[in-house]
Design a protein around this motif. Structure first.
Motif, short mmCIF file in Angstrom:
data_model
loop_
_atom_site.label_atom_id
_atom_site.label_comp_id
_atom_site.label_asym_id
_atom_site.label_seq_id
_atom_site.Cartn_x
_atom_site.Cartn_y
_atom_site.Cartn_z
N LYS A 1 -1.13 22.03 85.51
CA LYS A 1 -0.26 23.07 86.08
C LYS A 1 0.16 22.66 87.49
CE LYS A 1 -2.34 26.69 87.68
NZ LYS A 1 -3.09 27.94 87.82
N ASN B 1 -2.72 20.66 89.14
CA ASN B 1 -3.77 21.54 89.62
C ASN B 1 -5.10 20.82 89.83
OD1 ASN B 1 -4.96 24.12 90.29
ND2 ASN B 1 -5.86 24.12 88.25
N LYS C 1 -3.19 22.41 80.02
CA LYS C 1 -2.25 23.17 80.85
C LYS C 1 -2.84 23.47 82.21
CE LYS C 1 0.81 25.69 77.75
NZ LYS C 1 1.19 27.00 77.23
N HIS C 2 -4.12 23.85 82.23
CA HIS C 2 -4.77 24.19 83.50
C HIS C 2 -4.86 22.97 84.42
CE1 HIS C 2 -7.34 26.14 86.38
NE2 HIS C 2 -8.19 25.14 86.27
#
Length: 185
Positions: free
Chosen positions: A132, A166, A128-129
């Motif tokens: 993102k 990200n 997810k990081h």
């Protein structure tokens, strides 16, 4: 929103002194920062020459230092507490401290997952990081690339705005190829 109260360097100093002399966060006028902003904005917009300009600049500098110390003092008082107590905080200060609560929750989640053998949670957080979405503005032309989410992005021209993963955004920001944009909700 009510009209901001008049502020001057003496009243601001009194607010700071009261805050510094007490261990707890003091109750303040909810419009304090708006009042300071109005006052400083008006001061900066006034055109003076010579000594009047020097006085105005010193006044702005003093207000800046007092306001900075006030905000720093109030935020540090709350951060030093085990549980974040938002009592007597102004909305702008709560905005700052919400991120502290997020940090605490994330730290607990990672620690719990690590110590309880929940590897899937750690993998999910990592994915997810990395993926993102982050909105960036390109400072220079950049070729097409495959993002951390395995999607193709670009090519980009200078001043293009894009939402990219990200991990890729951070790499481009570090190389001064793009800058992060903070979009209002």
């Amino acid at each position: 929103m009510s009209e901001a109260k008049k502020i001057d360097v003496n009243s601001l100093y009194s607010v700071l002194l009261r805050e510094v002399e007490n261990d707890s966060v003091q109750e303040l006028d909810p419009e304090l920062y708006a009042s300071i902003s109005d006052y400083v904005g008006k001061l900066k917009s006034e055109g003076y020459d010579g000594i009047e300009n020097k006085i105005k600049n010193k006044l702005v500098e003093m207000i800046t230092q007092i306001t900075t110390l006030l905000l720093k003092t109030r935020i540090e008082k709350v951060i030093e507490q085990k549980d974040l107590d938002f009592t007597n905080l102004l909305d702008a200060e709560k905005f700052i401290l919400e991120s502290q609560q997020d940090i605490r929750e994330r730290k607990e989640m990672i620690l719990s997952a690590t110590l309880n053998g929940r590897t899937k949670v750690l993998e999910s957080v990592s994915k997810k990081h990395k993926t993102k979405p982050i909105t960036v503005r390109f400072l220079q032309d950049f070729d097409q690339f495959v993002g951390a989410d395995f999607t193709k992005y670009g090519p980009f021209k200078t001043e293009d705005i894009a939402t990219i993963p990200n991990e890729n955004a951070q790499a481009l920001i570090a190389k001064n190829i793009s800058i992060k944009l903070h979009l209002e909700d």
